[in-house]
Write an enzyme that holds these catalytic residues in place. Structure first.
Site, PDB file in Angstrom:
ATOM      1  N   ASP A 177      18.182  -1.456  17.632  1.00  0.00           N
ATOM      2  CA  ASP A 177      18.512  -1.964  16.314  1.00  0.00           C
ATOM      3  C   ASP A 177      17.301  -1.569  15.481  1.00  0.00           C
ATOM      4  O   ASP A 177      16.231  -2.161  15.628  1.00  0.00           O
ATOM      5  CB  ASP A 177      18.680  -3.489  16.328  1.00  0.00           C
ATOM      6  N   HIS A 178      17.449  -0.559  14.647  1.00  0.00           N
ATOM      7  CA  HIS A 178      16.229  -0.001  14.049  1.00  0.00           C
ATOM      8  C   HIS A 178      15.538  -0.994  13.110  1.00  0.00           C
ATOM      9  O   HIS A 178      14.377  -0.832  12.792  1.00  0.00           O
ATOM     10  CB  HIS A 178      16.496   1.345  13.381  1.00  0.00           C
ATOM     11  N   HIS A 240      21.880  -5.790  12.236  1.00  0.00           N
ATOM     12  CA  HIS A 240      20.640  -5.985  11.472  1.00  0.00           C
ATOM     13  C   HIS A 240      20.528  -7.373  10.822  1.00  0.00           C
ATOM     14  O   HIS A 240      19.492  -8.026  10.897  1.00  0.00           O
ATOM     15  CB  HIS A 240      20.509  -4.924  10.371  1.00  0.00           C
TER      16      HIS A 240
HETATM   17  C1  BG6 Z   1      22.400   1.740   9.583  1.00  0.00           C
HETATM   18  C2  BG6 Z   1      23.789   1.753   8.999  1.00  0.00           C
HETATM   19  O1  BG6 Z   1      22.387   1.027  10.778  1.00  0.00           O
HETATM   20  O2  BG6 Z   1      21.522   1.139   8.660  1.00  0.00           O
HETATM   21  C3  BG6 Z   1      23.801   2.482   7.673  1.00  0.00           C
HETATM   22  O3  BG6 Z   1      24.671   2.388   9.897  1.00  0.00           O
HETATM   23  C4  BG6 Z   1      22.764   1.907   6.750  1.00  0.00           C
HETATM   24  O4  BG6 Z   1      25.072   2.424   7.077  1.00  0.00           O
HETATM   25  C5  BG6 Z   1      21.416   1.814   7.424  1.00  0.00           C
HETATM   26  O5  BG6 Z   1      22.679   2.760   5.623  1.00  0.00           O
HETATM   27  C6  BG6 Z   1      20.424   1.080   6.566  1.00  0.00           C
HETATM   28  O6  BG6 Z   1      19.163   1.210   7.131  1.00  0.00           O
HETATM   29  P1  BG6 Z   1      17.852   1.115   6.274  1.00  0.00           P
HETATM   30  O7  BG6 Z   1      16.742   1.230   7.250  1.00  0.00           O
HETATM   31  O8  BG6 Z   1      17.893   2.222   5.267  1.00  0.00           O
HETATM   32  O9  BG6 Z   1      17.912  -0.218   5.585  1.00  0.00           O
END
Ligand code: BG6
Length: 489
Positions: A177-178, A240
């Site tokens: 989960d980045h 997230h």
């Molecule tokens: C990803 C989603 O997990 O997170 C995308 O699949 C989204 O749709 C992205 O744009 C948002 O990540 P961040 O780091 O730009 O907030």
């Protein structure tokens, strides 16, 4: 500390994620000296490429993050390529032979990391083949890193999990989960548990509500096919948003280790009140962007995007009210919202404290501003504490003041990318910031109730303009409780 040695196989090595995130992150680790010389990468993908061509791709992808281009050639020399057919055993056998040879050549201690950075429909069958064709038969450790989406609902997530569990044990599975790699998401725990002035107030006696917003200006871009079947609920909330809520709401872990932290997060998800059937409309709002003006440019409606059904009912915005039924949080709403094509790109957490018992400073209507603690996740990284104080000369009147701390350097250059930290964690065997199966299962079962109800009911899409703060109903959701969204900036 010994530097990690491993052979890393990246499935989907010609894809966007590998090129935009994984190669640059590995490069930064290499340049900082966090990787030992004993690493090699096999890029695995369908396309046929020579090792040299693949190395060229790698060099191009790391160019922009390299502070010293002298290292690039040496870095790229650790990369090899295997043109792969994911359904064919022979192709896995060839990959295995390549791996055995590279284990030897790079003295990787037989450690292997399998990184699945590709279309999720193949996750299960790849894991099965890795096992059956002997790739997971290793001398050292074996770890599976798996990107989202982890299933489409609880049922499919279980199926996928059962498949990968045939080849890897739970503690060998690193579900990405980045958001858990973001500096300020990791900081939530430190802000809470390292400060005597927050933790005693961190409960329903002093906090009135918590707001978690993740807004984007981008639309669905070229991901229409995936997104049509996902929508914001599955794409952002299931993972997230709920992860951030869990970190905000969890009890202090008895130790800062993987098991303790994850088990506290799991408890939060278990305490989350399930919202289903008719209740969904009271607690959740969905939206889809129409056309609008963003940064002075006209942008099109979601239904006019590529690969999107012109009648699509897929939501690109979700706002919701979550309740956590435990001693600490009973009665405190956690509001979450996320959407595409909103007016700014911002991820932010606002903790709103309760009003003080009596307002000595203003008679009649004028009220004191509540104290807020704002955690800026991105693009700014830092915290702001909103207080009231008296400014010079402003006798006996309270004025809002802000104490701010910014976590980035002046130019933000040194903030490591989320992926860099996650890759490094995985190589060192630290799974704290990856999602445990129990978290995945609990968050799917929460989200499934909502999507089921939505599937059965009508939408009135599009219901928010691109470039706005989302649908009106999202404001109504808070207004009903006497609150409003603090601005997203
Ligand atoms: C990803 C989603 O997990 O997170 C995308 O699949 C989204 O749709 C992205 O744009 C948002 O990540 P961040 O780091 O730009 O907030």
């Amino acid at each position: 500390n010994e530097k990690p040695s491993a052979l890393i196989m990246i499935f989907g090595a010609t894809g966007d994620l590998a090129n935009r995130k994984l190669f640059p992150s590995l490069y930064r680790l290499f340049e900082k000296g966090n990787l030992s010389e004993n690493f090699a990468v096999i890029g695995v993908a369908r396309r046929s490429l020579s090792n040299e061509q693949f190395q060229e791709n790698v060099k191009n992808s790391v160019q922009s993050v390299a502070s010293n281009s002298n290292n690039i050639d040496e870095f790229a020399s650790h990369f090899y390529y295997h043109s792969h057919d994911v359904t064919d055993s022979d192709s896995y056998v060839a990959l295995r032979e390549m791996a055995v040879q590279l284990d030897e050549q790079y003295q990787t201690k037989g450690n292997r990391i399998f990184y699945l950075a590709m279309a999720p429909e193949f996750f299960g069958s790849i894991a099965t083949h890795l096992n059956e064709d002997g790739l997971t038969n290793v001398q050292g450790f074996k770890r599976l890193v798996i990107e989202k989406p982890f299933g489409h609902d609880l049922k499919s997530a279980k199926e996928l999990n059962n498949q990968i569990r045939t080849a890897f044990s739970e503690d060998e599975i690193y579900r990405i989960d980045h958001y858990l790699g973001k500096e300020m998401v990791r900081n939530i725990e430190v802000i809470r548990f390292a400060n005597a002035i927050f933790e005693p107030l961190w409960n329903n006696r002093y906090i009135s509500n918590i707001q978690v917003t993740s807004s984007e200006t981008l639309g669905v871009e070229e991901r229409g096919r995936y997104y049509e079947n996902s929508g914001a609920l599955r794409d952002m909330v299931q993972n997230h948003m709920l992860q951030m809520v869990a970190l905000l709401a969890m009890e202090p872990p008895i130790k800062l280790n993987t098991e303790e932290i994850r088990s506290e997060k799991v408890k939060v998800l278990r305490a989350m009140r399930s919202i289903k059937d008719d209740k969904v409309d009271k607690y959740f709002v969905r939206g889809q962007y129409g056309e609008g003006i963003l940064n002075g440019q006209k942008v099109s409606a979601y239904r006019d995007e590529q690969m999107v059904d012109p009648q699509s009912n897929t939501e690109t915005f979700v706002a919701g009210k979550l309740l956590i039924d435990n001693f600490r949080w009973a009665g405190v709403p956690f509001y979450i919202r996320t959407g595409k094509r909103m007016k700014s790109k911002s991820t932010k957490i606002v903790i709103q404290f309760k009003d003080i018992p009596m307002n000595l400073y203003y008679k009649t209507e004028q009220t004191l501003n509540p104290n807020l603690l704002v955690i800026h996740i991105q693009p700014e990284e830092g915290i702001t504490l909103h207080l009231n104080a008296q400014k010079t000369g402003n006798h006996m009147n309270a004025t809002p003041v802000k104490l701010s701390y910014s976590n980035t350097g002046i130019d933000g250059i040194n903030t490591p990318e989320a992926y860099e930290k996650l890759l490094y964690d995985c190589m060192r065997g630290d799974a704290t910031n990856f999602t445990h199966w129990d978290e995945v299962a609990l968050s799917w079962s929460f989200v499934d109730n909502i999507s089921q109800h939505w599937q059965q009911t009508q939408t009135h899409f599009p219901n928010y303009e691109s470039g706005s703060a989302g649908p009106k109903d999202s404001d109504v959701l808070l207004a009903r409780d006497g609150f409003f969204w603090w601005p997203i900036g």
